[in-house]
Design an enzyme around this catalytic site. Sequence first.
Site, PDB file in Angstrom:
ATOM      1  N   SER A   1      -9.740   1.446  -0.848  1.00 28.65           N
ATOM      2  CA  SER A   1      -9.740   2.031   0.504  1.00 28.65           C
ATOM      3  C   SER A   1     -10.914   2.996   0.640  1.00 28.65           C
ATOM      4  O   SER A   1     -11.306   3.640  -0.346  1.00 28.65           O
ATOM      5  CB  SER A   1      -8.442   2.794   0.733  1.00 28.65           C
ATOM      6  OG  SER A   1      -8.554   3.624   1.876  1.00 28.65           O
TER       7      SER A   1
ATOM      8  N   TYR B   1      -2.818   8.950  -2.062  1.00 31.26           N
ATOM      9  CA  TYR B   1      -3.438   7.656  -1.732  1.00 31.26           C
ATOM     10  C   TYR B   1      -4.902   7.612  -2.203  1.00 31.26           C
ATOM     11  O   TYR B   1      -5.346   6.618  -2.775  1.00 31.26           O
ATOM     12  CB  TYR B   1      -3.338   7.469  -0.219  1.00 31.26           C
ATOM     13  CG  TYR B   1      -3.829   6.150   0.324  1.00 31.26           C
ATOM     14  CD1 TYR B   1      -3.120   4.976   0.103  1.00 31.26           C
ATOM     15  CD2 TYR B   1      -4.982   6.096   1.095  1.00 31.26           C
ATOM     16  CE1 TYR B   1      -3.566   3.772   0.630  1.00 31.26           C
ATOM     17  CE2 TYR B   1      -5.427   4.897   1.634  1.00 31.26           C
ATOM     18  CZ  TYR B   1      -4.716   3.737   1.402  1.00 31.26           C
ATOM     19  OH  TYR B   1      -5.166   2.550   1.930  1.00 31.26           O
TER      20      TYR B   1
ATOM     21  N   LYS C   1      -6.293   4.992  -4.929  1.00 33.79           N
ATOM     22  CA  LYS C   1      -7.345   4.030  -4.570  1.00 33.79           C
ATOM     23  C   LYS C   1      -8.629   4.270  -5.369  1.00 33.79           C
ATOM     24  O   LYS C   1      -9.327   3.310  -5.707  1.00 33.79           O
ATOM     25  CB  LYS C   1      -7.609   4.080  -3.065  1.00 33.79           C
ATOM     26  CG  LYS C   1      -6.459   3.549  -2.207  1.00 33.79           C
ATOM     27  CD  LYS C   1      -6.086   2.115  -2.550  1.00 33.79           C
ATOM     28  CE  LYS C   1      -5.276   1.436  -1.458  1.00 33.79           C
ATOM     29  NZ  LYS C   1      -4.843   0.077  -1.826  1.00 33.79           N
TER      30      LYS C   1
END
Length: 293
Positions: free
Chosen positions: A139, A152, A156
């Site tokens: 991401s 997150y 990632k």
Amino acid sequence: MDLTGRVAIVTGSGRGLGLAYARALVAAGASVVVNDVDQQAVDAAVAAIGGDTVGVAAAVGDTASAELLVGRAVETFGKLDVLITNAGILRDRVLWKMTDDDFDAVIGVHLRGTFTCARAAAVRMREQGTGGRIILIGSPAGQRGNFGQTNYAAAKAGIAAMARTWALELARNEITVNAVIPVAATEMTKTIPAFAPAIEEAERTGTPYPAWLRHDEGLGTVEDVTGLITFLASDAAKGITGQAIGVGGDKLSLWSHPAEKAVVYAEGGWSADAIAAAWDFEQETYGIPAPKK
Ligand SMILES: NC(=O)c1ccc[n+]([C@@H]2O[C@H](COP(=O)([O-])OP(=O)(O)OC[C@H]3O[C@@H](n4cnc5c(N)ncnc54)[C@H](O)[C@@H]3O)[C@@H](O)[C@H]2O)c1
């Protein structure tokens, strides 16, 4: 691109990008294990895609789920050629409000789930001896950092690091490992305030997303991401490994990897005072750039 005879697993393919990946791989001739944590989403996806698909409802994260997915690919289709680790969740909060559960849940699905699935796939692909494709989903948040996404962004960024590590470890087995950095309108992203009105308007009127969204922001539909997935799964991409490749809307990009940007030396090493006196580095930027519009 012809993927006839290839067998793929797509985690989290009950909806969103994963569903589009599974659909595109089947359209190119592959047989696909459709996975999601949500049984209804699995059943609906298998019914909607048709073709050579088998559904497995399982929560990606632990080793048992990873082995179940690889086992089902082998039982049903005889082998495994392609793994796409797409399953994901968000639990966004700023650092000082993020709970242990928020952190562990996101790390568990994304980082641990990518690890356990890739490990099970690598074991099988190495036994088969016919190479393979492991496509991880990263991401922009992991590449750059993003406000409210400690868990997150960490997961990632770790996924991009694992892609580079596994590209080294699996090169002899002709198993390529790349990270795709997608941007697309899905349940996960449709509500981002800068983009929501334009996406809603396009969906309501049945018109394409505006050029500023597709071109400048590199944000389009889930179908815009599928060409890269199909390409990476194919023979045409056999020489591409260890890369982070961005795609979304009208944009395709190759991300740079972290590398030393500027280096200075002091014989005998650097004291704090010497660093303070010599500090002349232009600092790196960080964070996903704010939308231009
Ligand atoms: N949409 C974007 O612009 C974007 C950008 C960067 C990265 N991504 C990544 O792409 C992937 C797909 O995102 P999306 O936008 O389609 O999201 P989405 O929420 O629409 O789809 C994610 C799917 O994963 C499933 N899932 C969640 N936890 C699971 C688990 N433990 N096991 C199996 N399935 C599980 C969900 O049920 C859902 O069907 C994610 O890894 C996401 O982080 C998306």
